[in-house]
Design an enzyme around this catalytic site. Structure first.
Site, PDB file in Angstrom:
ATOM      1  N   CYS A  10       0.426  -1.292   0.229  1.00  0.00           N
ATOM      2  CA  CYS A  10      -0.181  -0.244   0.190  1.00  0.00           C
ATOM      3  C   CYS A  10       0.624   0.556   0.150  1.00  0.00           C
ATOM      4  O   CYS A  10       2.284   0.915  -0.209  1.00  0.00           O
ATOM      5  CB  CYS A  10      -0.900   0.297   1.169  1.00  0.00           C
ATOM      6  SG  CYS A  10      -0.472  -0.046   3.233  1.00  0.00           S
ATOM      7  N   ASN A  13       2.228   1.329   4.448  1.00  0.00           N
ATOM      8  CA  ASN A  13       2.369   0.130   4.730  1.00  0.00           C
ATOM      9  C   ASN A  13       2.256   0.203   6.681  1.00  0.00           C
ATOM     10  O   ASN A  13       3.543   0.035   7.499  1.00  0.00           O
ATOM     11  CB  ASN A  13       4.061  -0.233   4.909  1.00  0.00           C
ATOM     12  CG  ASN A  13       4.638  -1.658   5.566  1.00  0.00           C
ATOM     13  OD1 ASN A  13       5.361  -2.051   5.966  1.00  0.00           O
ATOM     14  ND2 ASN A  13       3.375  -2.571   5.305  1.00  0.00           N
ATOM     15  N   CYS A  15      -1.018   1.027   7.515  1.00  0.00           N
ATOM     16  CA  CYS A  15      -2.745   0.606   7.304  1.00  0.00           C
ATOM     17  C   CYS A  15      -3.484  -0.884   6.846  1.00  0.00           C
ATOM     18  O   CYS A  15      -3.565  -1.767   6.988  1.00  0.00           O
ATOM     19  CB  CYS A  15      -3.567   1.659   6.707  1.00  0.00           C
ATOM     20  SG  CYS A  15      -3.184   3.092   7.956  1.00  0.00           S
ATOM     21  N   ARG A  16      -3.159  -0.527   5.400  1.00  0.00           N
ATOM     22  CA  ARG A  16      -3.876  -1.993   4.704  1.00  0.00           C
ATOM     23  C   ARG A  16      -2.752  -2.567   4.907  1.00  0.00           C
ATOM     24  O   ARG A  16      -4.043  -4.135   4.549  1.00  0.00           O
ATOM     25  CB  ARG A  16      -4.708  -1.285   3.384  1.00  0.00           C
ATOM     26  CG  ARG A  16      -5.335  -0.263   3.473  1.00  0.00           C
ATOM     27  CD  ARG A  16      -5.476   0.723   2.114  1.00  0.00           C
ATOM     28  NE  ARG A  16      -4.529   1.840   1.665  1.00  0.00           N
ATOM     29  CZ  ARG A  16      -4.742   1.958   0.512  1.00  0.00           C
ATOM     30  NH1 ARG A  16      -5.134   2.018  -0.277  1.00  0.00           N
ATOM     31  NH2 ARG A  16      -3.459   2.996   0.742  1.00  0.00           N
ATOM     32  N   SER A  17      -1.944  -2.405   4.392  1.00  0.00           N
ATOM     33  CA  SER A  17      -0.478  -4.191   3.700  1.00  0.00           C
ATOM     34  C   SER A  17      -0.249  -4.433   5.036  1.00  0.00           C
ATOM     35  O   SER A  17      -0.527  -5.590   4.590  1.00  0.00           O
ATOM     36  CB  SER A  17       0.109  -3.193   2.939  1.00  0.00           C
ATOM     37  OG  SER A  17       0.878  -2.495   3.491  1.00  0.00           O
ATOM     38  N   ASP A 126      -8.476   4.052   1.481  1.00  0.00           N
ATOM     39  CA  ASP A 126      -7.296   4.558   1.965  1.00  0.00           C
ATOM     40  C   ASP A 126      -7.929   4.658   3.545  1.00  0.00           C
ATOM     41  O   ASP A 126      -9.138   5.719   3.543  1.00  0.00           O
ATOM     42  CB  ASP A 126      -6.576   5.240   1.810  1.00  0.00           C
ATOM     43  CG  ASP A 126      -5.523   5.942   2.675  1.00  0.00           C
ATOM     44  OD1 ASP A 126      -5.410   5.342   3.887  1.00  0.00           O
ATOM     45  OD2 ASP A 126      -4.627   6.705   2.301  1.00  0.00           O
TER      46      ASP A 126
END
Ligand code: 4NP
Length: 152
Positions: A10, A13, A15-17, A126
């Site tokens: 993401c 690195n 939050c999402r990934s 996001d």
């Protein structure tokens, strides 16, 4: 099944990934699958930091501890280390493809939500600014299941 090497990518690195890494590791462990899974960000803005507290909390509520993860930046050498490079949105995709050295590198890049018919082509939104961590968890959970189905 041979060891597949999967990198979640993401922007920050944090939050999402990291959530995607934690979810896929958790599923692989339950299923007894031999997968190597990591995550990275296209930026170096949070280099060395733990995941965002809200991401850790969302994962914890779902029974997964990601507090040992640390942010790092994606680099071209990741194309050598990984078979699947999963990007969360089209901006991540553009940034990762910009570092690709050849067609083989490019062929490893997949939009995370392209796994699973219900969300194909969509972005993992996001959550950094809008707090949408629950929605991100649900999307990643669905896509990780769909990815594992395709691996079999
Ligand atoms: P991520 O979210 O890409 O899912 O880790 C973000 C984290 C940090 C920032 C933006 C998005 N930031 O602007 O610092």
């Amino acid at each position: 099944m041979s060891t597949h090497r999967v990198l979640m990518v993401c922007l920050g690195n944090i939050c999402r990934s990291p959530m995607a890494e934690g979810i896929l590791k958790h599923k692989a462990q339950i299923l007894g699958l031999d997968l190597f899974i990591d995550s990275a960000g296209t930026s170096n803005w949070h280099q060395g930091e733990k995941p965002d507290g809200r991401a850790m909390e969302e994962m914890w509520v779902n029974g997964i501890d990601i507090s040992d993860q640390r942010s790092r930046q994606f680099s071209a050498s990741d194309f050598d280390e990984f078979d699947y490079i999963m990007v969360m949105d089209s901006s991540n995709q553009t940034n990762v493809l910009a570092v690709a050295r050849n067609e083989n590198d490019k062929s490893k890049v997949h939009l995370m939500l392209d796994f699973g018919n219900e969300v194909k082509g969509k972005a993992v939104p996001d959550p950094y600014y809008d707090d949408g961590f629950g929605r991100v968890y649900d999307l990643l959970d669905y896509a990780c299941d769909a990815f594992l189905k395709e691996l079999k």
